[in-house]
Design a protein around this motif. Sequence first.
Motif, PDB file in Angstrom:
ATOM      1  N   GLU A   1      29.287   7.673 -59.439  1.00  0.00           N
ATOM      2  CA  GLU A   1      30.365   7.761 -60.430  1.00  0.00           C
ATOM      3  C   GLU A   1      30.230   9.019 -61.285  1.00  0.00           C
ATOM      4  O   GLU A   1      31.221   9.701 -61.566  1.00  0.00           O
ATOM      5  CB  GLU A   1      30.356   6.511 -61.309  1.00  0.00           C
ATOM      6  CG  GLU A   1      30.794   5.251 -60.566  1.00  0.00           C
ATOM      7  CD  GLU A   1      30.609   3.990 -61.383  1.00  0.00           C
ATOM      8  OE1 GLU A   1      29.964   4.077 -62.470  1.00  0.00           O
ATOM      9  OE2 GLU A   1      31.107   2.929 -60.960  1.00  0.00           O
TER      10      GLU A   1
ATOM     11  N   LEU B   1      30.934  12.047 -59.090  1.00  0.00           N
ATOM     12  CA  LEU B   1      32.374  12.086 -58.829  1.00  0.00           C
ATOM     13  C   LEU B   1      33.117  12.694 -60.011  1.00  0.00           C
ATOM     14  O   LEU B   1      34.019  13.525 -59.834  1.00  0.00           O
ATOM     15  CB  LEU B   1      32.885  10.673 -58.543  1.00  0.00           C
ATOM     16  CG  LEU B   1      34.403  10.505 -58.421  1.00  0.00           C
ATOM     17  CD1 LEU B   1      34.933  11.276 -57.221  1.00  0.00           C
ATOM     18  CD2 LEU B   1      34.759   9.017 -58.303  1.00  0.00           C
ATOM     19  N   ASP B   2      32.749  12.299 -61.219  1.00  0.00           N
ATOM     20  CA  ASP B   2      33.418  12.829 -62.396  1.00  0.00           C
ATOM     21  C   ASP B   2      33.248  14.339 -62.481  1.00  0.00           C
ATOM     22  O   ASP B   2      34.196  15.068 -62.785  1.00  0.00           O
ATOM     23  CB  ASP B   2      32.856  12.155 -63.656  1.00  0.00           C
ATOM     24  CG  ASP B   2      33.545  12.632 -64.921  1.00  0.00           C
ATOM     25  OD1 ASP B   2      34.767  12.436 -65.050  1.00  0.00           O
ATOM     26  OD2 ASP B   2      32.865  13.215 -65.784  1.00  0.00           O
TER      27      ASP B   2
ATOM     28  N   ARG C   1      35.283  15.976 -59.583  1.00  0.00           N
ATOM     29  CA  ARG C   1      36.720  15.858 -59.851  1.00  0.00           C
ATOM     30  C   ARG C   1      37.205  16.983 -60.761  1.00  0.00           C
ATOM     31  O   ARG C   1      38.303  17.511 -60.607  1.00  0.00           O
ATOM     32  CB  ARG C   1      36.997  14.500 -60.486  1.00  0.00           C
ATOM     33  CG  ARG C   1      38.470  14.144 -60.621  1.00  0.00           C
ATOM     34  CD  ARG C   1      38.637  12.904 -61.461  1.00  0.00           C
ATOM     35  NE  ARG C   1      38.195  11.684 -60.783  1.00  0.00           N
ATOM     36  CZ  ARG C   1      37.243  10.882 -61.247  1.00  0.00           C
ATOM     37  NH1 ARG C   1      36.590  11.173 -62.373  1.00  0.00           N
ATOM     38  NH2 ARG C   1      36.922   9.778 -60.602  1.00  0.00           N
ATOM     39  N   ARG C   2      36.360  17.368 -61.703  1.00  0.00           N
ATOM     40  CA  ARG C   2      36.741  18.387 -62.680  1.00  0.00           C
ATOM     41  C   ARG C   2      36.823  19.788 -62.080  1.00  0.00           C
ATOM     42  O   ARG C   2      37.439  20.684 -62.685  1.00  0.00           O
ATOM     43  CB  ARG C   2      35.744  18.384 -63.845  1.00  0.00           C
ATOM     44  CG  ARG C   2      35.784  17.124 -64.692  1.00  0.00           C
ATOM     45  CD  ARG C   2      34.581  17.072 -65.626  1.00  0.00           C
ATOM     46  NE  ARG C   2      34.542  15.829 -66.376  1.00  0.00           N
ATOM     47  CZ  ARG C   2      34.896  15.714 -67.658  1.00  0.00           C
ATOM     48  NH1 ARG C   2      35.346  16.766 -68.308  1.00  0.00           N
ATOM     49  NH2 ARG C   2      34.812  14.556 -68.267  1.00  0.00           N
TER      50      ARG C   2
ATOM     51  N   CYS D   1      35.636   8.263 -52.498  1.00  0.00           N
ATOM     52  CA  CYS D   1      36.333   8.084 -53.773  1.00  0.00           C
ATOM     53  C   CYS D   1      37.421   9.132 -53.967  1.00  0.00           C
ATOM     54  O   CYS D   1      38.529   8.825 -54.449  1.00  0.00           O
ATOM     55  CB  CYS D   1      35.344   8.133 -54.924  1.00  0.00           C
ATOM     56  SG  CYS D   1      34.161   6.766 -54.971  1.00  0.00           S
ATOM     57  N   LEU D   2      37.127  10.382 -53.614  1.00  0.00           N
ATOM     58  CA  LEU D   2      38.128  11.434 -53.744  1.00  0.00           C
ATOM     59  C   LEU D   2      39.346  11.144 -52.868  1.00  0.00           C
ATOM     60  O   LEU D   2      40.495  11.342 -53.294  1.00  0.00           O
ATOM     61  CB  LEU D   2      37.521  12.785 -53.368  1.00  0.00           C
ATOM     62  CG  LEU D   2      36.519  13.401 -54.353  1.00  0.00           C
ATOM     63  CD1 LEU D   2      35.912  14.667 -53.758  1.00  0.00           C
ATOM     64  CD2 LEU D   2      37.175  13.712 -55.691  1.00  0.00           C
ATOM     65  N   GLU D   3      39.091  10.672 -51.658  1.00  0.00           N
ATOM     66  CA  GLU D   3      40.211  10.341 -50.769  1.00  0.00           C
ATOM     67  C   GLU D   3      41.073   9.232 -51.357  1.00  0.00           C
ATOM     68  O   GLU D   3      42.301   9.267 -51.256  1.00  0.00           O
ATOM     69  CB  GLU D   3      39.686   9.950 -49.391  1.00  0.00           C
ATOM     70  CG  GLU D   3      39.149  11.130 -48.607  1.00  0.00           C
ATOM     71  CD  GLU D   3      38.781  10.779 -47.174  1.00  0.00           C
ATOM     72  OE1 GLU D   3      38.621  11.719 -46.380  1.00  0.00           O
ATOM     73  OE2 GLU D   3      38.670   9.573 -46.843  1.00  0.00           O
ATOM     74  N   ALA D   4      40.444   8.253 -51.991  1.00  0.00           N
ATOM     75  CA  ALA D   4      41.195   7.161 -52.611  1.00  0.00           C
ATOM     76  C   ALA D   4      42.079   7.667 -53.749  1.00  0.00           C
ATOM     77  O   ALA D   4      43.095   7.050 -54.074  1.00  0.00           O
ATOM     78  CB  ALA D   4      40.236   6.092 -53.127  1.00  0.00           C
ATOM     79  N   GLU D   5      41.693   8.801 -54.335  1.00  0.00           N
ATOM     80  CA  GLU D   5      42.459   9.395 -55.425  1.00  0.00           C
ATOM     81  C   GLU D   5      43.428  10.457 -54.927  1.00  0.00           C
ATOM     82  O   GLU D   5      44.107  11.109 -55.729  1.00  0.00           O
ATOM     83  CB  GLU D   5      41.507  10.015 -56.452  1.00  0.00           C
ATOM     84  CG  GLU D   5      40.583   8.999 -57.119  1.00  0.00           C
ATOM     85  CD  GLU D   5      39.589   9.653 -58.064  1.00  0.00           C
ATOM     86  OE1 GLU D   5      39.683  10.870 -58.299  1.00  0.00           O
ATOM     87  OE2 GLU D   5      38.712   8.930 -58.579  1.00  0.00           O
ATOM     88  N   GLY D   6      43.498  10.664 -53.617  1.00  0.00           N
ATOM     89  CA  GLY D   6      44.402  11.655 -53.056  1.00  0.00           C
ATOM     90  C   GLY D   6      43.884  13.080 -53.136  1.00  0.00           C
ATOM     91  O   GLY D   6      44.656  14.032 -53.052  1.00  0.00           O
ATOM     92  N   ILE D   7      42.560  13.234 -53.307  1.00  0.00           N
ATOM     93  CA  ILE D   7      41.943  14.570 -53.375  1.00  0.00           C
ATOM     94  C   ILE D   7      40.978  14.697 -52.195  1.00  0.00           C
ATOM     95  O   ILE D   7      39.755  14.737 -52.382  1.00  0.00           O
ATOM     96  CB  ILE D   7      41.185  14.774 -54.700  1.00  0.00           C
ATOM     97  CG1 ILE D   7      41.988  14.260 -55.890  1.00  0.00           C
ATOM     98  CG2 ILE D   7      40.845  16.260 -54.903  1.00  0.00           C
ATOM     99  CD1 ILE D   7      41.215  14.274 -57.198  1.00  0.00           C
TER     100      ILE D   7
END
Length: 252
Positions: free
Chosen positions: A73, A76-77, A80-81, A105-111
């Motif tokens: 987590e 990921l944060d 993500r930034r 996790c990135l794929e789940a967020e569309g990234i």
Amino acid sequence: MVKGQGEWIRRFGTAPDAAVRVICLPHAGGSANYFRPLAAALSSAAELLAVQYPGRMDRVSERYVTDFTELTERTLDAVRRVADRPVVLFGHSMGALLGFQVAKCLEAEGIAPLTLFASGARPPGLPLPPHTRPRNDEELMADLALLNGTDMRLLDNAEMRALVLSALRADYRMLRTHRRDDSVLACPVMSLTGDDDPVVSIDDARGWARHTAGLFGLRVFTGKHFYLDGQWGEVGTVITDRVAAIGPLRAG
């Protein structure tokens, strides 16, 4: 350090305006500095960033992360930034397992990452290798010698030995909270390994194919678990060639 990203991200690349960012995730006991030689190998093809885990190098005063979900987590944060442009994830050993979870996790967020490079690691659906459960410092030292990624002469210094073993012990404890995962990524995966790795067989490395619905590749280098040492140029070529091949497919 990347401005505004707290203490998690280090920038070693010489191409801040490159279209792609390669984000490196270190092995158990490792630090962001391990990937410094890869920056030169990538040259202007990509900007290289690396994650610095708490408890090592300039973060030595911070507590270790002892839960794999928490590490995922928090990483990921940080990732993500810096995902304001296409990213590639490159994880070595423990870092490959972490990279897999971050990519999911990135794929789940569309990234979706351009690709995941899984280096020197069994796939996430397999159990961890036995060496990650040492019973004492003697076994930790034996593990370091087996993997051949640490200059053992450094451990003659008591203070240095305490720092190295402390980080490795904490990461192995954290790895024991990792749960086997048979998930499949949409992004491509490329597995890299040494032909004489004592803890990851070539069949293990090939098993990453089961964890992608996209392109899969396997590259076997001469060497042991830390085959990257002395072969950063070749590793950089594999990354840049793969990204160049995937780019037009993703654009189409």
